[in-house]
Design an enzyme around this catalytic site. Structure first.
Site, mmCIF file in Angstrom:
data_model
loop_
_atom_site.group_PDB
_atom_site.id
_atom_site.type_symbol
_atom_site.label_atom_id
_atom_site.label_comp_id
_atom_site.label_asym_id
_atom_site.label_seq_id
_atom_site.Cartn_x
_atom_site.Cartn_y
_atom_site.Cartn_z
ATOM 1 C CD GLU A 71 -32.428 39.048 -26.072
ATOM 2 O OE1 GLU A 71 -32.236 37.823 -25.957
ATOM 3 O OE2 GLU A 71 -31.999 39.881 -25.273
ATOM 4 C CG ASP B 65 -28.520 37.807 -26.503
ATOM 5 O OD1 ASP B 65 -28.365 37.205 -27.585
ATOM 6 O OD2 ASP B 65 -28.522 39.042 -26.391
ATOM 7 C CG ASP C 81 -27.952 38.258 -21.605
ATOM 8 O OD1 ASP C 81 -29.130 37.886 -21.839
ATOM 9 O OD2 ASP C 81 -27.451 39.271 -22.114
ATOM 10 C CG ASP D 177 -31.480 42.051 -20.200
ATOM 11 O OD1 ASP D 177 -32.044 42.057 -19.079
ATOM 12 O OD2 ASP D 177 -30.933 43.045 -20.713
#
Ligand code: 0RA
Length: 639
Positions: A431, A504, A506, A508
């Site tokens: 990403e 990641d 998180d 997102d």
């Protein structure tokens, strides 16, 4: 209860039960019989016992099954079937009940004109459950009496004994077992939701059967009963979509090769949800029943369209055209199912293809003939799909002419590896450009390729192939993989045998991961089925004290590391891959010797299908519900 219980023509007693093998080594090598000794294995025990009762239901002698997990972890399964025979088995000179419970592969399932249908793959028999239980007991009610036998780790601790009287017409079997924690060392970790999902599916596939699951430890209970059987199943799968026609098509017929049951209903989406089963077991890799169904569907719809002037002579709707927006259940029942392939997910019996094809040809042809408005709507939908496919082909050609999806013009963003043997090459899908840069520096360039993807890829659940191909990120990804998509898909051209999604830790990152998985699931499912898709596990924390440092991947590990390194330990939370330097990313997440990869699999195809549909589809209310009920699980992603 709507089901009528009909006596079978054959008289079935102890003489029909053949003995194949002795009960040896089940305790020594439990994995051989139940797959594993973790939670799945534990669930397998429940499934094995319930399956025997379901077999009795399939033979139309039982319409009620209750499974209860007690506070003491004892599982009790009760059915209202004929009751396991207790008369003496001629060859074994023992009660049939004792034979079934103590001899591996003994059951009414192997030839002998008794059961027509059985659970097949999972039919390792109650004796395996018995062998893997600290203790077990079976109570049979039949012929005015209640019989009981008890066992310890598979060995009888009593004879089959009459323990009571019952009304002459009472009948049924109750099995109790306590899974042996010498074998299931993680304890009695039954999961209500996992078991309930399987109960639900089984209830759909066995029309008129009422299945109840009770978990006394968590005070949860669910009862599944579907008067409509697989018609209800299809409606359930389509519940968040707009149906093209209200009434699903349905057929059930017995043929010499097998019983065939098919239900289907079109919806306004662009995906396909066909689920196939043989003897109630999901056949995730399809097989002969699926190919018979597909052939019949394409042929019948084309025939109807041609005869009614909806397509011109010489024109034809392709298989993909007639399956766009299709939700279908194909369920066959047969005496001797052959499950093939590495994961035994493919039905191999050749005679089934023709049987399913003939039944669907005939019944679907009649259905279209009798329901011209429905037929017209379905064919309209197929023609739209054909047009879109043509548009996609043109889009693809255009992309190809500009140096598109073929791998001779690999995308500039791809940092390829030098290895040319796909079996040894891996692709990291990363990403963002910044993490992509770190991964490029950190990787072993001999066999690790890096593809950075920017931003959110298109939500493929909502988009058709032609629209999808307008997305740069999607085109880049397909080109890098080398397989192309749609009718051009060729798994032999896959350039990497490990495809690793690295995002990641998180919200997102989780979203991008879901989008990527949706794309793989909907358009490159073969890669998931082949076990090629993985999720990288970057660490969540670094715990550091002086020169000592520990990378930890869970909250528990973090606490352990802090305890180990003492008071002065500094804890740093890593949210983004970009927060690590190249060496850190390599050592924690990419080095094959040290990394953890999660392999993506589709254990339960129906559940996966529903989950993706719910998260990514266009209906909003169910998505809200899912996010609410699972909010706690994702909460810690974004601390
Ligand atoms: C073989 C023959 C008969 C019943 C069963 C098996 C049977 C097995 C199980 C396992 C769980 N519940 C069950 N219920 C029935 C029929 C015997 C007869 O009545 O002739």
């Amino acid at each position: 209860m709507a089901t009528t219980v009909q006596p079978k023509a054959t008289d079935y007693g102890a003489a029909n039960i053949q003995v194949l093998e002795g009960l040896e080594a089940v305790r020594k090598r439990p994995g051989m019989y139940i797959g594993s000794t973790d939670q799945r294995g534990l669930h397998h025990l429940v499934r094995e016992i319930v399956d025997n009762s379901v077999d009795e239901a399939l033979a139309r002698h039982c319409d009620r099954i209750v499974a209860r997990i007690g506070r003491d972890d004892v599982v009790t399964v009760t059915d209202n079937g004929r009751g396991i025979p207790v008369d003496t088995h001629a060859k074994m000179k023992k009660s049939a009940l004792e034979v079934i419970m103590t001899v591996l592969h003994a059951g009414g399932k192997f030839g002998g004109g008794g059961y027509k249908v059985s659970g097949g793959l999972h039919g390792v028999g109650a004796s395996v459950v018995n062998a893997l239980s600290e203790w077990c007991s079976v109570e049979v009610t039949r012929g005015g009496k209640v019989y009981r036998q008890t066992y310890k780790r598979g060995k009888p601790t009593s004879k089959v004994t009459v323990v009571g009287e019952a009304p002459l017409d009472a009948h049924g079997t109750t099995t109790r077992f306590l899974a042996d924690t010498d074998i299931f060392v993680a304890g009695h970790d039954y999961n209500f939701d996992a078991l309930a999902q399987w109960f639900r599916e089984t209830a759909y596939l066995t029309r008129g059967l009422q299945l109840t699951l009770i978990d006394e430890r968590t005070d949860r209970e669910a009862t599944f009963y579907f008067e409509g059987g697989i018609v209800s199943f299809v409606r359930h799968l389509n519940r968040n979509r707009q149906a093209v026609h209200d009434r699903p098509f349905y057929v059930q017929r017995e043929t010499p090769a097998c019983d065939v049951e098919v239900a289907l209903q079109y919806n306004d989406s662009y995906g396909e949800s066909t689920h196939t089963f043989a003897n109630n077991i999901g056949t995730i890799d399809g097989g002969t029943h699926l190919s018979g169904f597909k052939t019949a569907l394409t042929r019948t719809i084309n025939d109807y369209a041609r005869r009614n002037g909806l397509i011109k002579d010489g024109e034809a709707l392709s298989g993909e055209d007639v399956r766009e927006g299709l939700t279908a259940i194909v369920s066959v029942k047969l005496a001797d199912p052959q499950f093939e392939g590495q994961t035994k997910g493919k039905l191999g019996n050749a005679e089934v293809a023709g049987a399913v094809q003939a039944v669907v040809n005939d019944a679907l042809g009649a259905f279209l003939g009798e329901n011209p408005q429905i037929a017209r709507k379905i064919i309209e939908k197929c023609l739209n799909a054909a047009r879109a496919r043509e548009a996609a082909r043109k889009a693809r050609e255009l992309v190809q002419r500009k140096g598109g999806l073929e791998s001779f013009s690999l995308p500039g963003k791809l940092a390829d590896c030098s290895e040319r043997d796909p079996a040894r090459a891996e692709l990291y899908i990363v990403e963002g450009d910044s993490a992509g840069g770190t991964a490029k520096q950190g990787r072993d360039r001999r066999y690790q390729a890096i593809l950075p993807l920017r931003g959110k890829i298109l939500n493929v659940e909502k988009a058709r192939l032609d629209k999808m191909l307008q997305s740069n990120e999607i085109r880049t990804l397909i080109t890098a993989l080398g397989t192309s998509v749609g009718d051009q898909f060729d798994v032999a051209k896959l350039r990497y045998h490990r495809i690793i999604i690295m995002t990641d830790a998180d919200v997102d990152g989780a979203h991008i991961r879901t989008l990527l998985l949706t794309f793989f699931f909907r358009h490159l499912e073969q890669l998931i089925l082949d076990g090629r898709v993985f999720i990288a596990q970057p660490p969540l924390y670094r715990v550091k004290a002086g020169k000592e440092e520990r990378w930890t991947y869970t909250e528990e590990q973090r606490q352990a590391a802090v305890a180990e390194l003492g008071e002065k330990a500094e804890v740093q939370r890593y949210k983004g891959l970009g927060e690590m330097n190249a060496e850190q990313l390599w050592s924690t997440t990419m080095d094959p010797a040290r990394r953890t990869l999660m392999q993506v699999n589709v254990d339960d195809a129906v559940l996966a299908d529903e989950t993706f549909d719910m998260l990514m589809g266009s209906a909003v209310p169910p998505r809200k519900k899912f996010i609410q009920t699972h909010a706690r699980e994702v909460a810690d992603l974004d601390i």
